[in-house]
Design a protein around this motif. Structure first.
Motif, PDB file in Angstrom:
ATOM      1  N   THR A  76      86.803  17.620 -34.310  1.00  0.00           N
ATOM      2  CA  THR A  76      87.270  16.883 -35.486  1.00  0.00           C
ATOM      3  C   THR A  76      86.467  15.615 -35.762  1.00  0.00           C
ATOM      4  N   SER A 108      79.644  21.611 -37.234  1.00  0.00           N
ATOM      5  CA  SER A 108      81.055  21.999 -37.233  1.00  0.00           C
ATOM      6  C   SER A 108      81.221  23.412 -36.696  1.00  0.00           C
ATOM      7  N   TYR A 112      89.509  20.557 -42.231  1.00  0.00           N
ATOM      8  CA  TYR A 112      88.307  20.159 -42.959  1.00  0.00           C
ATOM      9  C   TYR A 112      87.056  20.579 -42.197  1.00  0.00           C
ATOM     10  N   SER A 113      87.099  20.473 -40.886  1.00  0.00           N
ATOM     11  CA  SER A 113      85.931  20.853 -40.102  1.00  0.00           C
ATOM     12  C   SER A 113      85.710  22.365 -40.167  1.00  0.00           C
ATOM     13  N   PRO A 160      84.610  15.366 -39.594  1.00  0.00           N
ATOM     14  CA  PRO A 160      85.522  15.042 -40.698  1.00  0.00           C
ATOM     15  C   PRO A 160      86.173  13.673 -40.528  1.00  0.00           C
ATOM     16  N   TYR A 196      86.491  24.162 -42.730  1.00  0.00           N
ATOM     17  CA  TYR A 196      85.923  24.347 -44.059  1.00  0.00           C
ATOM     18  C   TYR A 196      84.438  23.990 -44.060  1.00  0.00           C
ATOM     19  N   MET A 197      84.098  22.892 -43.412  1.00  0.00           N
ATOM     20  CA  MET A 197      82.693  22.458 -43.397  1.00  0.00           C
ATOM     21  C   MET A 197      81.799  23.461 -42.704  1.00  0.00           C
ATOM     22  N   PHE A 231      94.409  17.518 -40.403  1.00  0.00           N
ATOM     23  CA  PHE A 231      93.521  17.425 -41.561  1.00  0.00           C
ATOM     24  C   PHE A 231      92.045  17.524 -41.170  1.00  0.00           C
ATOM     25  N   PRO A 232      91.578  16.707 -40.196  1.00  0.00           N
ATOM     26  CA  PRO A 232      90.172  16.855 -39.807  1.00  0.00           C
ATOM     27  C   PRO A 232      89.849  18.257 -39.294  1.00  0.00           C
TER      28      PRO A 232
END
Lengths: 301, 310
Positions: free
Chosen positions: A133, B278, B60-61, A136, B63-64, B56-57
């Motif tokens: 993580t 990622s 998002y990661s 992000p 997704y990245m 959330f991260p």
């Protein structure tokens, strides 16, 4: 003959002389392995030029030399780094004690919807490498304008996260679930709510867990260089843990430009010493409670 | 007296007397919901933190890892590339992952048992009563203070990682003769930094020490009266009693080892290429999960066996 045998082997094996000797040998060996780097660090940093070049001098320097210490203090910008490290580490330790205790208490004793799911989420947080993580998070904190500040290191600890936060929640959960239930029930009968029970009854008796979490949190935050280097890559004021790598880079550059090579080691050792010195002092004062606390908490899942 | 109090407490647990109306009402009518609200309030900060700093991260990661991410002054731009990065890491450009991963995994397989056995041994010794125990405990918890920092790397650089006795005994040539080539390097590495392995054992010693205290002394007493020798006491009482802690330590060691910042794979998660990094982080995480899954499986098997033995 029998007497000798009994003296050597004892009535039970772990009482015998032979066993004792073996045990002490083993313990002293391991203790030496643990202490050797520290002894090496201290003796190297006070060696003067002559002592460093003299192959006859291995452990004990001929005379004390403080020059490397002063150099290291200057190169580390020690007092600034020290202030930052103390602030960041003690704030995160303090916040983690409170927030992780609250969460741990909820997991141990309270009811809330989807408890099993959230507990799985807690375990997940524990085993997840932070690197998954990190990118992000950097982007997110950039969005908040927190990059190159201490906020990314401190704010998550307010919510029971941050460096190894999940482990601390688990420690508190374990501690609270071993306490007798009658204690709370008595308070409940008197009409106290969960908030009052927690702050008036549970928190005051969890001294041993608090000490364990405080020390771990403080020490790990103090030593951590990964998160500061990720979140504060452009900052000039960094915690001590990151300034060591900066110092290394600086020394390597100077070494490449010529000269100095023989003195890299004592300066590095002096710098390392100054970085861990506060931890050693802290440990010297807290180790008694720490050792006791570990036993009482049952740092256990 | 106390027993009677406890009994009335239990009896009235679900139907407490309302003093004002002198009636008994079931507690779940209102209190249960109240308790749930209380509990939710307590866990709310943690859940908020989880969503903000983990969930959330994480999403998002993920997704990245399927996108080409470009960061410009105006913001983050991403364009979909699908599983390209995964394919690149896993199949076409193996060097990125495998060159470091396989030696590292092999090393881990050597290190984990050493740490476990060593810390178990030390914890059992420290649990005994002997002269100077306090001093030894203070020394043996020192690694907890150092082992997380760069200081350790510094020591390693100075050559503090090796034990001279190993080169004195010519262990190297011995290993070269008997080990298959695949394992030679990792084993040599581990032995070369044997001190480091011991340094990693701080928390594990603590966990074992705490675990050892949970086995009650009366069990040992009974075994001794029955005339059991220490050897069988260790195998029949201490080891089975420690099984959960061995398991816990195994998980802790794996997590610690696999998330240590100077770990070779983790060093490759950099800010140069967000998408690729990622994807790498995710693949790595799956490997960690797999590792832990295997340990869980083995543990449940052992546990099952122990349970049927009794």
């Amino acid at each position: 003959m029998n007497k000798v045998k009994q003296l050597l082997l004892g009535k039970e094996v772990d009482k015998g002389l032979l066993f004792r000797i073996l045990m002490y040998l083993l313990l002293i060996d391991v203790a030496f392995i643990y202490l050797k780097p520290i002894i090496y660090m201290i003796t190297t940093m006070i060696k003067s030029k002559q002592d460093l070049l003299d192959p006859a001098v291995i452990w004990v320097p001929m005379k004390l030399y403080a020059g490397h210490l002063i150099d290291a203090l200057g190169m580390l910008d020690y007092w600034k780094g020290f202030t930052i490290s103390v602030t960041v580490a003690s704030l995160s330790a303090l916040f983690q004690i409170i927030s992780c205790a609250v969460a741990g208490y909820a997991f141990a004793r309270l009811e809330f919807p989807f408890k099993k799911f959230w507990f799985a989420a807690l375990l997940f947080t524990f085993i997840m490498p932070p690197q998954v993580t990190i990118l992000p998070s950097i982007l997110m904190f950039k969005e908040f304008g927190w990059i190159n500040t201490y906020w990314p290191l401190i704010i998550p600890t307010l919510f029971g996260h941050g460096l190894k936060g999940a482990l601390f929640v688990l420690i508190f959960r374990q501690f609270f679930s071993t306490l007798p239930k009658e204690m709370e029930e008595a308070a409940r009968m008197d009409g106290a709510g969960a908030l009052r029970i927690f702050f008036k009854v549970m928190l005051p008796i969890s001294r041993s867990a608090i000490i364990v979490v405080f020390l771990f949190s403080f020490v790990w935050t103090w030593n951590d260089s990964y998160f500061p280097s990720m979140y504060m890559f452009g900052a000039s004021d960094v915690p001590l843990s990151t300034s060591l790598s900066k110092l290394n880079a600086k020394l390597a550059m100077e070494a490449q430009e010529g000269g100095l090579r023989a003195f890299l080691e004592p300066i590095k050792m002096a710098a390392s010493f100054f970085i861990i010195l506060p931890l050693l002092v802290l440990y010297a004062f807290t180790q008694r409670w720490f050792v006791e606390g570990i036993e009482r908490t049952g740092l256990v899942e | 007296m106390l027993a009677r109090m406890k009994k009335t407490l239990q009896q009235n647990r679900w139907y407490p007397l309302n003093r004002a109306t002198k009636t008994r009402r079931p507690i779940w009518r209102n209190t249960a919901t109240l308790r749930k609200i209380e509990g939710s309030l307590f866990i709310a900060p943690w859940i908020f933190g989880f969503i903000a700093f983990v969930a959330f991260p994480l999403v998002y990661s993920l997704y990245m890892s399927f996108n080409l991410v470009k960061i410009t002054v105006t913001g983050v731009h991403s364009s979909w590339v699908g599983i390209q990065y995964y394919r690149e890491i896993l199949f076409s450009d193996g060097g990125l992952l495998y060159d470091d991963l396989f030696p590292f995994l092999r090393e881990a397989l050597v290190i984990i048992p050493i740490i476990l056995v060593f810390s178990l041994m030390i914890a059992i010794l420290l649990n005994m009563k002997f002269y100077g125990r306090g001093l030894f405990r203070v020394i043996f918890f020192l690694p907890v203070i150092f082992s997380s920092g760069q200081i350790i790397d510094e020591f390693m650089e100075q050559g503090e990682g090796t034990l001279t006795i190993i080169s004195d005994l010519k262990v190297d040539t011995f290993l070269q003769q008997y080990l298959p080539e695949m394992w030679l390097n990792p084993v040599q590495n581990v032995i070369g930094s044997f001190v480091l392995v011991l340094w990693y054992s701080g928390v594990q010693i603590l966990i074992f020490l705490a675990g050892r205290q949970t086995i009650s002394g009366s069990v040992y007493e009974a075994a001794r009266i029955d005339g059991a020798d220490p050897w069988s006491i260790f195998w029949k009482i201490t080891l089975p009693g420690m099984a959960p802690f061995i398991f816990l330590n195994m998980i802790y060691t794996i997590v610690d080892l696999f998330t240590y910042p100077s770990n070779p794979i983790i060093g490759k998660v950099t800010t140069d290429n967000y998408g690729l990094s990622s994807a790498l982080a995710w693949i790595y995480f799956m490997i960690v999960l797999l590792f832990i899954g295997i340990v869980l499986f083995i543990y449940s098997r052992i546990n099952h066996k122990l349970a049927t033995q009794r």
